[in-house]
Design an enzyme around this catalytic site. Sequence first.
Site, PDB file in Angstrom:
ATOM      1  N   GLY A   1      76.826  -2.239  25.186  1.00 58.86           N
ATOM      2  CA  GLY A   1      76.305  -2.386  26.716  1.00 58.86           C
ATOM      3  C   GLY A   1      77.115  -1.929  27.853  1.00 58.86           C
ATOM      4  N   LEU A   2      75.529  -0.848  27.512  1.00 64.08           N
ATOM      5  CA  LEU A   2      75.938   0.258  28.147  1.00 64.08           C
ATOM      6  C   LEU A   2      75.277   0.072  29.617  1.00 64.08           C
ATOM      7  CD1 LEU A   2      76.364   3.026  25.703  1.00 64.08           C
ATOM      8  CD2 LEU A   2      78.811   1.870  27.146  1.00 64.08           C
TER       9      LEU A   2
ATOM     10  N   ALA B   1      75.617 -12.990  29.540  1.00 62.93           N
ATOM     11  CA  ALA B   1      76.352 -13.925  28.987  1.00 62.93           C
ATOM     12  C   ALA B   1      75.060 -14.888  28.232  1.00 62.93           C
ATOM     13  CB  ALA B   1      77.087 -14.655  30.433  1.00 62.93           C
TER      14      ALA B   1
ATOM     15  N   SER C   1      85.706  -7.912  37.832  1.00 65.50           N
ATOM     16  CA  SER C   1      85.787  -8.223  39.319  1.00 65.50           C
ATOM     17  C   SER C   1      85.419  -6.509  39.602  1.00 65.50           C
ATOM     18  CB  SER C   1      85.657  -9.116  39.892  1.00 65.50           C
ATOM     19  OG  SER C   1      85.197  -9.577  41.442  1.00 65.50           O
TER      20      SER C   1
ATOM     21  N   GLY D   1      82.416  -5.709  40.712  1.00 62.18           N
ATOM     22  CA  GLY D   1      80.737  -5.422  40.191  1.00 62.18           C
ATOM     23  C   GLY D   1      80.670  -3.214  40.527  1.00 62.18           C
TER      24      GLY D   1
ATOM     25  N   LYS E   1      87.706 -15.857  36.409  1.00 64.24           N
ATOM     26  CA  LYS E   1      86.885 -15.269  37.399  1.00 64.24           C
ATOM     27  C   LYS E   1      85.436 -16.149  37.309  1.00 64.24           C
ATOM     28  CE  LYS E   1      83.654 -11.873  38.500  1.00 64.24           C
ATOM     29  NZ  LYS E   1      83.405 -11.520  37.571  1.00 64.24           N
TER      30      LYS E   1
ATOM     31  N   HIS F   1      86.470 -17.661  40.850  1.00 64.64           N
ATOM     32  CA  HIS F   1      86.699 -16.656  41.776  1.00 64.64           C
ATOM     33  C   HIS F   1      84.859 -16.267  42.250  1.00 64.64           C
ATOM     34  CE1 HIS F   1      84.643 -12.225  42.290  1.00 64.64           C
ATOM     35  NE2 HIS F   1      85.819 -11.425  42.616  1.00 64.64           N
ATOM     36  N   ASN F   2      83.929 -16.552  41.697  1.00 63.04           N
ATOM     37  CA  ASN F   2      82.622 -16.462  41.286  1.00 63.04           C
ATOM     38  C   ASN F   2      82.575 -17.838  42.903  1.00 63.04           C
ATOM     39  OD1 ASN F   2      82.338 -14.088  40.576  1.00 63.04           O
ATOM     40  ND2 ASN F   2      80.522 -14.486  39.128  1.00 63.04           N
TER      41      ASN F   2
ATOM     42  N   GLU G   1      83.029 -16.531  45.965  1.00 61.68           N
ATOM     43  CA  GLU G   1      82.152 -15.971  46.647  1.00 61.68           C
ATOM     44  C   GLU G   1      81.469 -16.045  47.200  1.00 61.68           C
ATOM     45  OE1 GLU G   1      81.896 -12.522  43.164  1.00 61.68           O
ATOM     46  OE2 GLU G   1      80.186 -13.256  43.231  1.00 61.68           O
ATOM     47  N   TYR G   2      80.853 -17.339  46.123  1.00 65.79           N
ATOM     48  CA  TYR G   2      79.170 -17.754  46.715  1.00 65.79           C
ATOM     49  C   TYR G   2      79.988 -18.596  48.473  1.00 65.79           C
ATOM     50  CZ  TYR G   2      76.510 -18.288  42.560  1.00 65.79           C
ATOM     51  OH  TYR G   2      75.626 -18.063  41.786  1.00 65.79           O
TER      52      TYR G   2
ATOM     53  N   ARG H   1      83.349 -52.394  45.608  1.00 65.70           N
ATOM     54  CA  ARG H   1      83.633 -52.192  44.433  1.00 65.70           C
ATOM     55  C   ARG H   1      83.931 -53.100  43.746  1.00 65.70           C
ATOM     56  NH1 ARG H   1      87.356 -48.864  42.321  1.00 65.70           N
ATOM     57  NH2 ARG H   1      86.434 -48.943  40.378  1.00 65.70           N
TER      58      ARG H   1
HETATM   59  N1  LIG Z   1      76.895  -6.379  37.703  1.00 60.48           N
HETATM   60  C1  LIG Z   1      77.624  -6.739  38.156  1.00 60.48           C
HETATM   61  O1  LIG Z   1      78.039  -6.751  39.570  1.00 60.48           O
HETATM   62  C2  LIG Z   1      78.417  -7.791  37.747  1.00 60.48           C
HETATM   63  C3  LIG Z   1      78.359  -8.336  36.346  1.00 60.48           C
HETATM   64  N2  LIG Z   1      79.192  -8.679  35.397  1.00 60.48           N
HETATM   65  C4  LIG Z   1      78.908  -9.338  34.040  1.00 60.48           C
HETATM   66  O2  LIG Z   1      78.610  -8.854  32.988  1.00 60.48           O
HETATM   67  C5  LIG Z   1      77.851  -8.412  32.048  1.00 60.48           C
HETATM   68  C6  LIG Z   1      77.039  -7.404  31.645  1.00 60.48           C
HETATM   69  O3  LIG Z   1      75.988  -7.017  33.174  1.00 60.48           O
HETATM   70  P1  LIG Z   1      75.890  -5.575  33.822  1.00 60.48           P
HETATM   71  O4  LIG Z   1      76.283  -4.853  33.388  1.00 60.48           O
HETATM   72  O5  LIG Z   1      75.487  -5.947  34.856  1.00 60.48           O
HETATM   73  O6  LIG Z   1      74.314  -5.958  32.820  1.00 60.48           O
HETATM   74  P2  LIG Z   1      73.044  -4.844  32.578  1.00 60.48           P
HETATM   75  O7  LIG Z   1      71.823  -5.631  31.922  1.00 60.48           O
HETATM   76  O8  LIG Z   1      73.289  -4.272  33.369  1.00 60.48           O
HETATM   77  O9  LIG Z   1      73.498  -4.579  31.632  1.00 60.48           O
HETATM   78  C7  LIG Z   1      73.690  -5.211  29.742  1.00 60.48           C
HETATM   79  C8  LIG Z   1      73.756  -4.239  28.949  1.00 60.48           C
HETATM   80  O10 LIG Z   1      73.651  -4.792  27.813  1.00 60.48           O
HETATM   81  C9  LIG Z   1      72.391  -4.471  26.385  1.00 60.48           C
HETATM   82  N3  LIG Z   1      72.569  -5.670  25.966  1.00 60.48           N
HETATM   83  C10 LIG Z   1      72.097  -7.006  26.156  1.00 60.48           C
HETATM   84  N4  LIG Z   1      72.101  -7.463  25.014  1.00 60.48           N
HETATM   85  C11 LIG Z   1      72.634  -6.525  24.076  1.00 60.48           C
HETATM   86  C12 LIG Z   1      72.804  -6.766  22.249  1.00 60.48           C
HETATM   87  N5  LIG Z   1      72.346  -8.079  21.595  1.00 60.48           N
HETATM   88  N6  LIG Z   1      73.463  -5.592  21.968  1.00 60.48           N
HETATM   89  C13 LIG Z   1      73.774  -4.402  22.757  1.00 60.48           C
HETATM   90  N7  LIG Z   1      73.359  -4.280  23.965  1.00 60.48           N
HETATM   91  C14 LIG Z   1      72.871  -5.711  24.599  1.00 60.48           C
HETATM   92  C15 LIG Z   1      71.203  -4.536  28.092  1.00 60.48           C
HETATM   93  O11 LIG Z   1      70.220  -3.833  26.959  1.00 60.48           O
HETATM   94  P3  LIG Z   1      68.967  -3.915  27.340  1.00 60.48           P
HETATM   95  O12 LIG Z   1      68.212  -3.511  29.390  1.00 60.48           O
HETATM   96  O13 LIG Z   1      67.810  -4.309  26.388  1.00 60.48           O
HETATM   97  O14 LIG Z   1      69.080  -5.774  27.424  1.00 60.48           O
HETATM   98  C16 LIG Z   1      71.482  -3.787  28.870  1.00 60.48           C
HETATM   99  O15 LIG Z   1      71.929  -2.883  28.594  1.00 60.48           O
HETATM  100  C17 LIG Z   1      77.106  -9.886  32.930  1.00 60.48           C
HETATM  101  O16 LIG Z   1      77.686 -11.081  32.135  1.00 60.48           O
HETATM  102  C18 LIG Z   1      77.501 -10.111  33.579  1.00 60.48           C
HETATM  103  O17 LIG Z   1      76.902 -11.177  34.498  1.00 60.48           O
HETATM  104  C19 LIG Z   1      80.636  -9.018  35.910  1.00 60.48           C
HETATM  105  C20 LIG Z   1      80.995  -8.525  37.278  1.00 60.48           C
HETATM  106  C21 LIG Z   1      80.056  -8.134  38.179  1.00 60.48           C
HETATM  107  O1  LIG Z   2      80.276 -11.159  38.988  1.00 59.93           O
HETATM  108  C1  LIG Z   2      79.620 -10.794  39.551  1.00 59.93           C
HETATM  109  C2  LIG Z   2      80.258 -10.611  41.512  1.00 59.93           C
HETATM  110  O2  LIG Z   2      81.684 -11.113  41.008  1.00 59.93           O
HETATM  111  C3  LIG Z   2      78.153 -10.419  39.533  1.00 59.93           C
HETATM  112  O3  LIG Z   2      77.960  -9.583  40.438  1.00 59.93           O
HETATM  113  C4  LIG Z   2      77.780 -11.922  39.523  1.00 59.93           C
HETATM  114  O4  LIG Z   2      76.103 -11.612  39.383  1.00 59.93           O
HETATM  115  C5  LIG Z   2      77.664 -12.649  40.622  1.00 59.93           C
HETATM  116  O5  LIG Z   2      76.789 -14.065  40.754  1.00 59.93           O
HETATM  117  P1  LIG Z   2      75.268 -14.439  41.163  1.00 59.93           P
HETATM  118  O6  LIG Z   2      75.083 -13.202  40.336  1.00 59.93           O
HETATM  119  O7  LIG Z   2      75.108 -15.583  40.565  1.00 59.93           O
HETATM  120  O8  LIG Z   2      74.996 -14.295  42.934  1.00 59.93           O
END
Ligand SMILES: NC(=O)C1=CN([C@@H]2O[C@H](COP(=O)(O)OP(=O)(O)OC[C@H]3O[C@@H](n4cnc5c(N)ncnc54)[C@H](OP(=O)(O)O)[C@@H]3O)[C@@H](O)[C@H]2O)C=CC1
Ligand SMILES: O=C(CO)[C@H](O)[C@H](O)COP(=O)(O)O
Length: 471
Positions: free
Chosen positions: A10-11, A75, A127, A129, A181, A184-185, A188-189, A449
């Site tokens: 997951g990049l 998730a 956490s 971002g 976590k 934490h969120n 955050e809300y 009650r």
């Molecule tokens: N963004 C943020 O600020 C934060 C995010 N998180 C959490 O981290 C996780 C990832 O978030 P984020 O990096 O933002 O998400 P992104 O959508 O940016 O990245 C997820 C990546 O995973 C790939 N992917 C999805 N399904 C599969 C699979 N089955 N096999 C291989 N690769 C797959 C996606 O591909 P494709 O694009 O093709 O779907 C995408 O490249 C989530 O759970 C998110 O809630 C936690 C903290 C902060």
């Molecule tokens: O985990 C996070 C920050 O700590 C993510 O950014 C999360 O997506 C924020 O929650 P929401 O999208 O529900 O506002």
Amino acid sequence: MEKNPLGIIGLGVMGRNLGLNLIDHGYKISGYDRDNSKVRALKEESQGVASSFDSLEEFVHSLESPKKILFFVPAGQPVDQVIQELLPLLKEGDILIDGGNSFYQDTERRQKQLKDKKIFFIGMGTSGGESGARHGPSLMVGGDREAYEILKPMLEAISAKADGEPCVDYMGRGSAGHYVKMVHNGIEYGIMELIAECYDFAHKVLQWNEKQISDLFEQWSKEELSGYLIEITVPILRKKDDKTDDLLLNKVLDVARQLGTGAWTSEEALKLQIPTPTIDAAVVMRNLSSRVEERKEFNNQFDTHSSPPVLEPTVHQSIAQELKKALFLGIICTYAQGFSLLREASKNYEFGIELEKVAKIWRGGCIIRSKFLEKSRMAFSKNPNLSNLLLDPSISQEIKENNLVSSLRKFCSLSLSSELPIYAFLSTLSYFDGFRCGRLPANLIQLQRDYFGSHTYERVDSQGIFHTVWE
Ligand SMILES: NC(=O)C1=CN([C@@H]2O[C@H](COP(=O)(O)OP(=O)(O)OC[C@H]3O[C@@H](n4cnc5c(N)ncnc54)[C@H](OP(=O)(O)O)[C@@H]3O)[C@@H](O)[C@H]2O)C=CC1
Ligand SMILES: O=C(CO)[C@H](O)[C@H](O)COP(=O)(O)O
């Protein structure tokens, strides 16, 4: 071929940036994503240091044993899918780490599923971002301690540092990392909603422009209110729209979206009977914001307004001071609610969470980092069993000395007469008043009650269970 110590699946936003962070700290990594363009982009950006693979088999094969694979996929179902695809390629002792915002019960289920195969499954709340992942996140790790010890040097190297201490630690057994976590969120809300209500007040009641409001937040970010969410509000308020001459803020639809972690926190708090009204109010206000059509209809139907109080410019600065104190108490109460929930959850689910450690690793890298977390850390260090942060003698002293409660009350009453929706502030004030009022009207509820359902009651003057024959 030389094998790498860690692989990332997951990049996207998080995986790519955490990968680059690991490379900065001297770790060679392997990367995999179902989208090949992201795999190639990481290889290019890391100038070839990251080994990237289009096939999962080659990716797994590129890792040293025990294989350590971190995923940052959305998730829910994608996490299960990745596990299913990986399973035939894994051996006893390998370690899977889910760095995403997975629901803690899913993490528990996956840990049980993999335990039989003797594969470790670590739930790691992450956490900070995009920039946190790149330059130093806060990492909340839960699961098998033995697996954590193997990962610890790597995680400590890439995590944020607060007062020289790494913002990563072992939170506890099972899904403790994802639970921490989630809370934490929730916090955050709560803080985000309080900040938004402050902005609304300054904008609509004081009638300040965004420049004045951003200057106010900038000043606050250098004082006791100092924290990441206050800090980022300054450039957000000042950001110009690149399509028009206006500010970006004025062009954004007023609907706050959500991915679920805030609502999960409130649901958990209800289940464990821990009051978290500021967090609940924040979730409710996001829900309310999304009811766009109903809001339009209400706006047309109830368009008469009472006259709001006129606030002369001479009192604006002193009101801004009250606003700051109200926000500070709101933020303190939001942390207090989150920590109380963690304390109860740790007992209930036998996580073994130490609240001092939680406060310690939240001081840097994460979205809710703030100066106040050092005070929270000290409070839990003095008393690890503290049931509510507001009971810590130095925190309660600070609230009293600075008259934070009367500022919150004044702010609420001014906002109410100005017809401002300030649900998070009002809930916070009732939380505070509810805890300290001595006697709540719950005695009346008990008798109701007992009247309709013979549910019995307890008395203040004798032990035991009582029932009254009502008719
Ligand atoms: N963004 C943020 O600020 C934060 C995010 N998180 C959490 O981290 C996780 C990832 O978030 P984020 O990096 O933002 O998400 P992104 O959508 O940016 O990245 C997820 C990546 O995973 C790939 N992917 C999805 N399904 C599969 C699979 N089955 N096999 C291989 N690769 C797959 C996606 O591909 P494709 O694009 O093709 O779907 C995408 O490249 C989530 O759970 C998110 O809630 C936690 C903290 C902060
Ligand atoms: O985990 C996070 C920050 O700590 C993510 O950014 C999360 O997506 C924020 O929650 P929401 O999208 O529900 O506002």
